[in-house]
Design an enzyme around this catalytic site. Structure first.
Site, PDB file in Angstrom:
ATOM      1  N   ASP A   8     -35.702 -38.055  13.110  1.00  0.00           N
ATOM      2  CA  ASP A   8     -34.684 -38.334  13.525  1.00  0.00           C
ATOM      3  C   ASP A   8     -34.748 -37.364  14.836  1.00  0.00           C
ATOM      4  OD1 ASP A   8     -32.376 -38.688  12.984  1.00  0.00           O
ATOM      5  OD2 ASP A   8     -31.749 -36.520  12.364  1.00  0.00           O
ATOM      6  N   SER A   9     -33.261 -37.679  15.304  1.00  0.00           N
ATOM      7  CA  SER A   9     -32.668 -36.747  16.220  1.00  0.00           C
ATOM      8  C   SER A   9     -32.596 -35.343  16.155  1.00  0.00           C
ATOM      9  CB  SER A   9     -31.589 -37.915  16.658  1.00  0.00           C
ATOM     10  OG  SER A   9     -30.498 -37.455  16.052  1.00  0.00           O
ATOM     11  N   CYS A  71     -33.510 -41.800  10.242  1.00  0.00           N
ATOM     12  CA  CYS A  71     -31.836 -42.509  11.293  1.00  0.00           C
ATOM     13  C   CYS A  71     -31.976 -43.532  11.237  1.00  0.00           C
ATOM     14  CB  CYS A  71     -32.670 -41.722  12.690  1.00  0.00           C
ATOM     15  SG  CYS A  71     -31.736 -42.007  13.912  1.00  0.00           S
ATOM     16  N   GLU A 150     -25.644 -30.273  14.695  1.00  0.00           N
ATOM     17  CA  GLU A 150     -26.499 -29.672  15.044  1.00  0.00           C
ATOM     18  C   GLU A 150     -25.746 -28.744  15.359  1.00  0.00           C
ATOM     19  OE1 GLU A 150     -29.844 -31.413  16.142  1.00  0.00           O
ATOM     20  OE2 GLU A 150     -29.689 -32.483  15.159  1.00  0.00           O
ATOM     21  N   CYS A 182     -25.306 -41.963   8.692  1.00  0.00           N
ATOM     22  CA  CYS A 182     -25.829 -41.173   9.865  1.00  0.00           C
ATOM     23  C   CYS A 182     -26.029 -39.779   8.629  1.00  0.00           C
ATOM     24  CB  CYS A 182     -25.007 -40.958  10.993  1.00  0.00           C
ATOM     25  SG  CYS A 182     -25.663 -39.216  11.370  1.00  0.00           S
ATOM     26  N   HIS A 184     -26.794 -37.751   9.648  1.00  0.00           N
ATOM     27  CA  HIS A 184     -26.910 -35.866   9.430  1.00  0.00           C
ATOM     28  C   HIS A 184     -25.165 -35.280   9.059  1.00  0.00           C
ATOM     29  CE1 HIS A 184     -28.731 -35.572  13.800  1.00  0.00           C
ATOM     30  NE2 HIS A 184     -28.627 -34.649  13.262  1.00  0.00           N
TER      31      HIS A 184
HETATM   32  N1  DGL Z   1     -28.472 -38.649  12.083  1.00  0.00           N
HETATM   33  C1  DGL Z   1     -28.970 -40.400  12.963  1.00  0.00           C
HETATM   34  C2  DGL Z   1     -28.723 -41.376  12.387  1.00  0.00           C
HETATM   35  O1  DGL Z   1     -28.746 -41.310  11.651  1.00  0.00           O
HETATM   36  C3  DGL Z   1     -28.488 -40.368  14.304  1.00  0.00           C
HETATM   37  C4  DGL Z   1     -27.723 -38.512  14.840  1.00  0.00           C
HETATM   38  C5  DGL Z   1     -27.590 -38.755  16.469  1.00  0.00           C
HETATM   39  O2  DGL Z   1     -26.133 -39.525  17.153  1.00  0.00           O
HETATM   40  O3  DGL Z   1     -28.658 -38.258  16.832  1.00  0.00           O
HETATM   41  O4  DGL Z   1     -28.087 -42.201  12.872  1.00  0.00           O
END
Ligand code: DGL
Length: 269
Positions: A8-9, A71, A150, A182, A184
């Site tokens: 993931d990012s 992600c 984050e 997302c 996160h």
């Molecule tokens: N966690 C990521 C997702 O599911 C991306 C978050 C980011 O924008 O870095 O899309």
């Protein structure tokens, strides 16, 4: 034993890792957080494809047996190119759970929280065309929310204010089902629940864990180990804050190592 690799990012994909860990306790897991490049949301498809290919090469060098794109943004941009570029590798991707949300809503009104790149992707447009015909969907790109998470702000007044503002038009319009598009966002689920306890919240991570098991089973790659597997976390950012957050969000007690990007290749120092 060859690991299942996830990326993931940043810390978001840990919400997926937790479900895979639970479902497949005997597997070794290798997780890469590409925090050099977080957030992925506003970045172009071409950039994300480049990162995803570099990460996959790194995973293959670590003898990963499968890659989970933990992600939504990277899956929307890179899943098809990855499958073409690495035809022998089993990939598992993810997408906002629009289909189950459309099936579960009673008011016929669904909210989707995702990053801008996911909401603007062809993959998302296709999901909407296939599954959201009979429901009304409110979307929000939650600009800045990934950064708050984050930074560890999963339960601060600032994040609560942010979410109250985001949810207000959805709640005023009768949305009863909310898609976390997302990885996160499951970390702010308690806050979402606190703000709107009646909302049905849908996180696709359990389905992704199930799909990972299915894909490994089909490829005859499931571990037969009876003891618990190892989890290894790597970041392309700073190890100490990542370790602290992983400890707080998922009780991770192990080491976090770092890896660095050099000319679109990841190296372990
Ligand atoms: N966690 C990521 C997702 O599911 C991306 C978050 C980011 O924008 O870095 O899309």
């Amino acid at each position: 034993m060859n690991p299942i690799a996830l990326f993931d990012s940043g810390i978001g994909g840990l919400s997926v890792l937790t479900h895979i860990r639970e479902r497949l306790p005997g597997e070794n897991l290798l997780y890469l957080a590409d925090q050099t490049h977080v957030p992925y949301g506003p970045r172009s498809h071409a950039e994300i494809i480049q990162f995803s290919e570099g990460i996959t090469r790194f995973f293959l060098a670590q003898e990963a047996k499968a890659v989970v794109v933990a992600c939504n943004r990277a899956s929307a941009a890179a899943l098809s190119p990855l499958r073409q570029r690495f035809p022998g590798v089993p990939f598992v991707g993810m997408e906002p759970a629009v289909k189950p949300a459309a099936q579960q809503t009673k008011s016929g009104k669904v909210g989707v929280l995702a990053t801008v790149g996911t909401l603007e992707s062809e993959r998302y447009a296709s999901l909407m065309a296939r599954f959201a015909g009979d429901v009304t969907v409110w979307e929000d790109p939650c600009v800045g929310l990934v950064e708050l998470i984050e930074a560890g702000q999963t339960d601060t007044p600032e994040t609560e204010q942010f979410l109250r503002r985001t949810l207000a038009p959805m709640l005023a319009n009768g949305v009863d089902t909310l898609v976390l598009g997302c990885t996160h966002y499951p970390f702010i689920r308690p806050l979402l629940h606190h703000i709107a306890p009646h909302l049905t919240i849908i996180d696709p991570a359990p389905a992704v864990a199930q799909q990972t098991q299915r894909v490994l089973q089909q490829a005859n790659l499931l571990s037969t180990a009876t003891n618990n597997g190892q989890t290894r976390l790597i970041t392309t950012g700073l190890a100490a804050p990542f370790a602290q957050l992983a400890q707080r969000l998922m009780g991770y007690e192990g080491e976090v190592s770092t890896a660095v990007w050099q000319d679109f290749v990841i190296r372990s120092p």
